[in-house]
Scaffold this motif. Structure first.
Motif, PDB file in Angstrom:
ATOM      1  N   GLU A 188       0.841  -1.206   0.000  1.00 32.21           N
ATOM      2  CA  GLU A 188       0.000   0.000   0.000  1.00 32.21           C
ATOM      3  C   GLU A 188       0.871   1.248   0.000  1.00 32.21           C
ATOM      4  O   GLU A 188       0.500   2.275  -0.571  1.00 32.21           O
ATOM      5  CB  GLU A 188      -0.947   0.001   1.211  1.00 32.21           C
ATOM      6  CG  GLU A 188      -2.051  -1.048   1.078  1.00 32.21           C
ATOM      7  CD  GLU A 188      -3.450  -0.459   1.241  1.00 32.21           C
ATOM      8  OE1 GLU A 188      -3.708   0.653   0.770  1.00 32.21           O
ATOM      9  OE2 GLU A 188      -4.279  -1.163   1.862  1.00 32.21           O
ATOM     10  N   ALA A 189       2.031   1.155   0.645  1.00 35.90           N
ATOM     11  CA  ALA A 189       2.936   2.304   0.644  1.00 35.90           C
ATOM     12  C   ALA A 189       3.421   2.587  -0.773  1.00 35.90           C
ATOM     13  O   ALA A 189       3.485   3.731  -1.213  1.00 35.90           O
ATOM     14  CB  ALA A 189       4.119   2.050   1.575  1.00 35.90           C
ATOM     15  N   ARG A 190       3.723   1.516  -1.490  1.00 35.72           N
ATOM     16  CA  ARG A 190       4.155   1.710  -2.871  1.00 35.72           C
ATOM     17  C   ARG A 190       3.012   2.300  -3.692  1.00 35.72           C
ATOM     18  O   ARG A 190       3.217   3.200  -4.514  1.00 35.72           O
ATOM     19  CB  ARG A 190       4.605   0.388  -3.490  1.00 35.72           C
ATOM     20  CG  ARG A 190       4.622   0.429  -5.004  1.00 35.72           C
ATOM     21  CD  ARG A 190       5.728  -0.341  -5.634  1.00 35.72           C
ATOM     22  NE  ARG A 190       6.997  -0.188  -4.955  1.00 35.72           N
ATOM     23  CZ  ARG A 190       8.174  -0.298  -5.563  1.00 35.72           C
ATOM     24  NH1 ARG A 190       8.218  -0.532  -6.863  1.00 35.72           N
ATOM     25  NH2 ARG A 190       9.278  -0.177  -4.886  1.00 35.72           N
ATOM     26  N   ALA A 191       1.805   1.787  -3.459  1.00 34.58           N
ATOM     27  CA  ALA A 191       0.644   2.319  -4.177  1.00 34.58           C
ATOM     28  C   ALA A 191       0.493   3.818  -3.880  1.00 34.58           C
ATOM     29  O   ALA A 191       0.227   4.617  -4.782  1.00 34.58           O
ATOM     30  CB  ALA A 191      -0.619   1.561  -3.780  1.00 34.58           C
ATOM     31  N   ALA A 192       0.685   4.198  -2.627  1.00 40.42           N
ATOM     32  CA  ALA A 192       0.528   5.603  -2.242  1.00 40.42           C
ATOM     33  C   ALA A 192       1.572   6.460  -2.958  1.00 40.42           C
ATOM     34  O   ALA A 192       1.269   7.547  -3.447  1.00 40.42           O
ATOM     35  CB  ALA A 192       0.664   5.751  -0.728  1.00 40.42           C
TER      36      ALA A 192
ATOM     37  N   ILE B 299       3.743   8.007   5.185  1.00 45.15           N
ATOM     38  CA  ILE B 299       2.517   8.060   5.993  1.00 45.15           C
ATOM     39  C   ILE B 299       1.743   6.755   5.858  1.00 45.15           C
ATOM     40  O   ILE B 299       1.222   6.215   6.827  1.00 45.15           O
ATOM     41  CB  ILE B 299       1.581   9.208   5.556  1.00 45.15           C
ATOM     42  CG1 ILE B 299       2.306  10.535   5.554  1.00 45.15           C
ATOM     43  CG2 ILE B 299       0.382   9.290   6.500  1.00 45.15           C
ATOM     44  CD1 ILE B 299       1.539  11.615   4.812  1.00 45.15           C
ATOM     45  N   MET B 300       1.666   6.245   4.638  1.00 44.86           N
ATOM     46  CA  MET B 300       0.895   5.025   4.429  1.00 44.86           C
ATOM     47  C   MET B 300       1.502   3.858   5.204  1.00 44.86           C
ATOM     48  O   MET B 300       0.787   3.065   5.817  1.00 44.86           O
ATOM     49  CB  MET B 300       0.819   4.702   2.936  1.00 44.86           C
ATOM     50  CG  MET B 300      -0.045   3.503   2.617  1.00 44.86           C
ATOM     51  SD  MET B 300      -1.772   3.700   3.130  1.00 44.86           S
ATOM     52  CE  MET B 300      -2.493   4.346   1.617  1.00 44.86           C
ATOM     53  N   THR B 301       2.819   3.754   5.181  1.00 45.24           N
ATOM     54  CA  THR B 301       3.486   2.701   5.951  1.00 45.24           C
ATOM     55  C   THR B 301       3.079   2.805   7.407  1.00 45.24           C
ATOM     56  O   THR B 301       2.656   1.814   8.032  1.00 45.24           O
ATOM     57  CB  THR B 301       5.017   2.846   5.825  1.00 45.24           C
ATOM     58  OG1 THR B 301       5.383   2.803   4.451  1.00 45.24           O
ATOM     59  CG2 THR B 301       5.715   1.725   6.580  1.00 45.24           C
TER      60      THR B 301
END
Lengths: 225, 225
Positions: free
Chosen positions: A85-89, A195-197
């Motif tokens: 999800e961090a990569r997606a963000a 932030i997502m991480t």
DNA sequence: GACATGGATATTGTATACAAATGCCATCGG
DNA sequence: CCGATGGCATTTGTATACAATATCCATGTC
């Protein structure tokens, strides 16, 4: 959703997520077929999909059962989800458009409204949350990333965790969404990624804490009996 | 592998990977069933698995076809693979055992032998390579990570790329494996992660260069006609 | 001539029957 | 009493028939 195999998939999935089918339970195709009101053929297809989702497992001799998620499995899933999800963000931040940003803000307003009430509207919160993450995935523009994340989100644990969020935790989650939106508005991929991480890992620790508390409570109850 | 559905899966998969079934080709269940010598039921199951692997796609009206991998899809897959294999390498380094290390060294010796000959033994190289990465995944000890990577490795592109590796590229790849092994021996997760990222991304650029060269050649040929 | 419409044709979805395999249990021998 | 063995019951795997749906082509209309 109108196909028999889709109905079977949803029905079985819901029974697993709700706990109606407990972890470890055997899943006979015939029995499931009767429960869902379809024949074995679509049930088999549904079981294969659920197996890919890792919601059901399979013995060495092809018997299926509800997957048993150890605490390590959960940690594993959250870790991977945080990374993906961090990569997606990050990708989303780099590719953000004004219309998408507007939709993200709208999802956040839904979220915000859901936690304003004296007794938080958890279903509304979950809807807004889902929408928020779905838009990010869409803007990230990686079909593969979306496919991989699909098997990691909305696992039993994730849903049950959110349902027992305290108001403070809901508020904190919303604040992180606002910060993510700020990162998107500035097209700052590194910020969004960070932030997502943090957002996902915090959710994990909220779960882990609740889990430990449950275990302690159970131990005490046993001792009292 | 003895089940009809497994045979169908392998057969169709091989036909796709070999290019016998070209990208975009329609996949009629009946036709495939006849090719594989089984009935439609196991073929349907095989197609569902291949769809999860993203080797086949599906129209809005449920017709299946061989997935068409654009250059962006390939970049996407390599990027994700780099991230996931790097994480696997880090975890493996942190959890490395002596027996596993011995097996990794053995896999590297196989690799080394395969590229010594005047004309490199590409099949041997691929076997050693596969074994090497499989052991890392095993030691990493994350079923989920293994499952996610399963859909990303051995894609058509990966295989075709390795087959046209130059001797220099094979030697370079082997050198990176040796360096990874050193990182494992020292249980240095950060080092292992960094080398693995580089290892996969270098493979990607080797592919991208070859792809561009192919495109240029095609253009020139067209111009000549 | 372009486009809509209808039905024939092909393809996928589901149910069911049967085959193969697995698991269970009772019985037998030690 | 314990373990092995054989056969019955259950469960999964495959084939096939039929139903539902989509595609395609010919025909007719504007």
């Amino acid at each position: 959703m109108s196909r028999a195999s889709d109905r079977a998939y949803s029905a079985i999935r819901n029974m697993i997520l709700s706990g109606e089918l407990p972890a470890g339970a055997q899943l006979g195709e015939e029995a499931l077929a009767e429960m869902c009101g379809v024949s074995r053929t679509p049930v088999r297809e549904a079981l294969r999909r659920l197996e890919a989702d890792m919601l059901v497992g399979r013995t060495d001799t092809q018997r299926t059962f509800v997957a048993d998620w150890s605490i390590d499995d959960v940690a594993d899933a959250f870790e991977l989800r945080a990374m993906l999800e961090a990569r997606a963000a990050r990708r989303a931040a780099e590719r953000m458009t004004e219309p998408a940003l507007a939709r993200i803000r709208a999802a956040n307003r839904t979220l915000s409204a859901a936690i304003q009430h004296p007794s938080p509207d958890v279903a509304g919160f979950l809807d807004g949350n889902r929408e928020f993450h779905a838009i990010i995935l869409e803007v990230a523009g990686s079909r593969r990333l979306a496919a991989l994340l699909g098997t990691l989100i909305e696992q039993p644990v994730v849903l049950r965790t959110a349902r027992q969020y305290s108001r403070e935790e809901l508020r904190r989650s919303h604040a992180e969404h606002e910060e993510l939106t700020a990162a998107f508005a500035r097209r700052d991929g590194a910020w969004a990624e960070a932030i997502m991480t943090s957002h996902i890992l915090r959710a994990y620790h909220a779960y882990a804490d609740a889990h430990r508390a449950r275990l302690d409570a159970g131990t005490q109850q046993e001792a009292a009996e």
